[in-house]
Design a protein around this motif. Structure first.
Motif, PDB file in Angstrom:
ATOM      1  N   MET A  14      -4.690 -11.049  10.346  1.00  0.00           N
ATOM      2  CA  MET A  14      -5.913 -11.461   9.506  1.00  0.00           C
ATOM      3  C   MET A  14      -5.906 -10.642   7.955  1.00  0.00           C
ATOM      4  O   MET A  14      -4.769 -10.088   7.638  1.00  0.00           O
ATOM      5  CB  MET A  14      -7.061 -10.869  10.286  1.00  0.00           C
ATOM      6  CG  MET A  14      -7.045  -9.386  10.264  1.00  0.00           C
ATOM      7  SD  MET A  14      -8.649  -8.872  10.520  1.00  0.00           S
ATOM      8  CE  MET A  14      -9.452  -8.503   9.014  1.00  0.00           C
ATOM      9  N   GLU A  56       1.440  -7.683   6.690  1.00  0.00           N
ATOM     10  CA  GLU A  56       1.549  -8.373   8.149  1.00  0.00           C
ATOM     11  C   GLU A  56       2.712  -9.105   8.433  1.00  0.00           C
ATOM     12  O   GLU A  56       3.157  -9.186   9.376  1.00  0.00           O
ATOM     13  CB  GLU A  56       0.366  -8.918   8.501  1.00  0.00           C
ATOM     14  CG  GLU A  56      -0.080  -9.475   9.828  1.00  0.00           C
ATOM     15  CD  GLU A  56      -1.291 -10.123   9.734  1.00  0.00           C
ATOM     16  OE1 GLU A  56      -2.003  -9.947   8.934  1.00  0.00           O
ATOM     17  OE2 GLU A  56      -1.391 -10.512  10.878  1.00  0.00           O
ATOM     18  N   GLU A  71      -8.450 -15.237  10.458  1.00  0.00           N
ATOM     19  CA  GLU A  71      -7.417 -15.714  10.636  1.00  0.00           C
ATOM     20  C   GLU A  71      -7.061 -17.323  10.416  1.00  0.00           C
ATOM     21  O   GLU A  71      -6.169 -17.862  10.008  1.00  0.00           O
ATOM     22  CB  GLU A  71      -6.823 -15.636  12.267  1.00  0.00           C
ATOM     23  CG  GLU A  71      -6.787 -13.900  12.528  1.00  0.00           C
ATOM     24  CD  GLU A  71      -5.388 -13.745  12.042  1.00  0.00           C
ATOM     25  OE1 GLU A  71      -4.844 -14.191  10.993  1.00  0.00           O
ATOM     26  OE2 GLU A  71      -5.229 -12.584  12.383  1.00  0.00           O
ATOM     27  N   HIS A  92       0.162 -10.863  15.456  1.00  0.00           N
ATOM     28  CA  HIS A  92      -0.483 -10.620  14.316  1.00  0.00           C
ATOM     29  C   HIS A  92      -0.824  -8.920  14.299  1.00  0.00           C
ATOM     30  O   HIS A  92      -0.330  -8.246  15.157  1.00  0.00           O
ATOM     31  CB  HIS A  92      -1.815 -11.090  14.113  1.00  0.00           C
ATOM     32  CG  HIS A  92      -1.789 -12.593  13.983  1.00  0.00           C
ATOM     33  ND1 HIS A  92      -2.280 -13.159  12.794  1.00  0.00           N
ATOM     34  CD2 HIS A  92      -1.514 -13.660  14.868  1.00  0.00           C
ATOM     35  CE1 HIS A  92      -2.148 -14.519  13.004  1.00  0.00           C
ATOM     36  NE2 HIS A  92      -1.671 -14.813  14.301  1.00  0.00           N
ATOM     37  N   ALA A  93      -1.288  -8.387  12.922  1.00  0.00           N
ATOM     38  CA  ALA A  93      -1.395  -7.152  13.032  1.00  0.00           C
ATOM     39  C   ALA A  93      -2.836  -6.930  12.294  1.00  0.00           C
ATOM     40  O   ALA A  93      -3.117  -7.734  11.282  1.00  0.00           O
ATOM     41  CB  ALA A  93      -0.472  -6.371  12.193  1.00  0.00           C
ATOM     42  N   HIS A 140       1.042 -15.826  10.019  1.00  0.00           N
ATOM     43  CA  HIS A 140       1.196 -16.023   8.408  1.00  0.00           C
ATOM     44  C   HIS A 140       2.665 -16.252   7.930  1.00  0.00           C
ATOM     45  O   HIS A 140       3.441 -17.015   8.473  1.00  0.00           O
ATOM     46  CB  HIS A 140       1.095 -14.683   7.697  1.00  0.00           C
ATOM     47  CG  HIS A 140      -0.634 -14.206   8.483  1.00  0.00           C
ATOM     48  ND1 HIS A 140      -1.865 -14.695   7.895  1.00  0.00           N
ATOM     49  CD2 HIS A 140      -0.835 -13.391   9.359  1.00  0.00           C
ATOM     50  CE1 HIS A 140      -2.575 -14.071   8.439  1.00  0.00           C
ATOM     51  NE2 HIS A 140      -2.072 -13.250   9.661  1.00  0.00           N
TER      52      HIS A 140
HETATM   53 ZN   LIG Z   1      -3.234 -12.091  11.104  1.00  0.00          ZN
END
Ligand SMILES: [Zn+2]
Length: 492
Positions: free
Chosen positions: A1, A222, A310, A276-277, A207
């Protein structure tokens, strides 16, 4: 995010985006058009397209067209100058073999790209956002090229198609459906040998390219750490019998959220995991979370907020010039698909539970159950899907760990171990795992080769044998087992 953008409650567009858009409109009306400077040019090379991004000091009109002999793409920018060195652009892996520039009509800028292959160009402008200012984006699609390196074998695709139809018919439970279950079974089972197909895991590193995702206090992006974790997971999946990985993105480029699920579907994936992170505007929060799609609403305020952030990725990555304004049909389709998704969601929650359990052995859990929220990237009607927030990149300690190769490896192993546990219990009918399970039931004195992440108690449970009996049959004293070791499975 990334970032803390809020959506406008009226039109679902981020407020910041709207105000930027309004401001740029007012500026256009109030002032004469000033000269734009190209301050930087960035190139992202994907397997199926290249994306060229011009960072502009102010918005500029562009004209983009192809010329033949030699094949080249011309980008004309009105009232513009060049304030960067195009020779520094790394063209590696793209369709562009050379870049030239010149002045056009005294006040305009012309950029010419020499092309090594056919492209279908498309361009659009993007307004400023959190990370960048005005941009002109030029996409060059490669006709006939797939976004993934090795498309699936057509025979496997056919088998998978039949399984999906059979599963769906089974869920719907109509008379007509029953006959299609039978016909699918007759095609895939009796006369011909068992297909023993691989279970296909679609791995989506969040991403990429223009969209860095969240950024940690020491500058860790990320998009970089999740790609590393994704590649480690890929090696785990490909290293296990009966599994095969498909990377949704395998480099530093952006893929639209809908395109990600489309690729998974084209590849007939059995499961889709988006990696994700997390980030938050305070350094304290930490831990891993696992999300499945929600059809009604988010299970918590955080889940809702996270899904909104997101889902913003497309606005940063700028996959579609017209953004979500023309998506009304998609929304309607989404509602219809929701009906099919109920069954898939149950599978997602089941796999999510296993994954969360394994992640809990590697990292603190931010939430102890599988959360649900309306992530766009999870909207696949027939593929169980999860979004895993591996940790908080905004927490300095977790940021450091997320960069660490050994820690990334443990995360990847935990992810794989969780999803393998699910598929060993519920193998798709035509899969090697289903064949192994059925074969093990019918023959005496079975053997099992230990895979990474296995524990003795799980192996015992899977084969419905008491742990003590399993240990006795293999003359094991403690609980220590090693990968590759072959255990004899006694009949219970
Ligand atoms: Zn993310």
């Amino acid at each position: 995010m990334s970032g803390s953008r809020r959506l406008c409650r009226w039109c679902n567009l981020p407020k910041r985006w709207l105000s930027a858009w309004l401001t740029s409109c007012l500026v256009l009306f109030a002032l004469p058009v000033g000269a734009a400077e190209v301050d930087n040019v960035r190139l992202w090379a994907a397997p199926d397209h290249a994306r060229l991004v011009f960072d502009l000091s102010t918005a500029a009109d562009a004209n983009v067209f192809l010329l033949d002999d030699p094949r080249r793409l011309v980008i004309d920018l009105e009232q513009s100058g060049l304030n960067t060195d195009l020779a520094r652009l790394d063209l590696e892996g793209s369709a562009i073999s050379e870049v030239r520039s010149g002045i056009r009509d005294g006040t305009g800028l012309r950029v010419v790209l020499e092309l090594a292959r056919d492209v279908e160009p498309r361009h659009f402008s993007l307004p400023p956002n959190d990370q960048y200012g005005h941009r002109l984006v030029v996409d060059m699609e490669y006709p006939g090229e797939s976004a993934v390196e090795n498309p699936i074998d057509p025979i496997e695709a056919m088998i998978r198609e039949q399984e999906i139809a059979a599963e769906r018919a089974h869920r719907e439970g109509t008379g007509e459906a029953t006959s299609s279950v039978e016909s699918a079974d007759t095609v895939t089972q009796p006369a011909k040998p068992h297909p023993k197909r691989d279970i296909i895991i679609a791995i989506d590193a969040g991403h990429g390219g223009e969209d860095p995702g969240a950024i940690g206090p020491s500058g860790t992006r990320e998009k970089d750490v999740v790609l590393e974790i994704a590649r480690r997971l890929q090696r785990q999946v490909d290293g296990a019998d009966g599994f095969r990985a498909v990377m949704i993105r395998d480099g530093d480029y952006y893929i639209g959220l809908r395109q990600r699920t489309r690729i998974a579907r084209e590849q007939k994936a059995d499961f889709f995991v988006s990696i994700h992170a997390d980030a938050f505007n305070s350094p304290r929060p930490n831990g891993s979370s696992v999300y499945a799609l929600s059809q009604r609403g988010a299970t918590s305020e955080t889940a809702q907020w996270l899904a909104e952030s997101e889902n913003q990725a497309d606005l940063i990555g700028g996959v579609d010039g017209s953004l979500s304004l023309k998506d009304k049909d998609e929304v309607l389709r989404g509602v219809l698909l929701d009906l099919t998704m109920t069954a898939t969601l149950n599978d997602s929650l089941s796999i999510g539970g296993q994954v969360l359990d394994r992640l809990g052995r590697v990292n603190r859990l931010h939430k102890s159950q599988v959360e649900q929220a309306g992530f766009m990237v999870l909207k696949s009607p027939d593929i169980p899907s999860l979004l895993v927030e591996t940790g908080f990149i905004s927490n300095p300690d977790e940021e450091r760990r997320l960069r660490d190769g050994a820690y990334q490896q443990r995360l990847a192993e935990a992810l794989f171990s969780g999803l393998r546990e699910h598929f060993q219990r519920n193998p798709p009918p035509a899969s090697l795992l289903a064949w192994q399970r059925d074969n093990q039931r019918s023959t005496a004195g079975n053997q099992y080769r230990i895979q990474p992440g296995d524990t003795l108690s799980e192996i015992a449970a899977r084969h419905q044998v008491p742990v003590a009996q399993l240990k006795q049959a293999n003359e094991l004293n403690g609980d220590v087992i090693r990968v590759g070791q072959v255990l004899r499975i006694p009949r219970s």
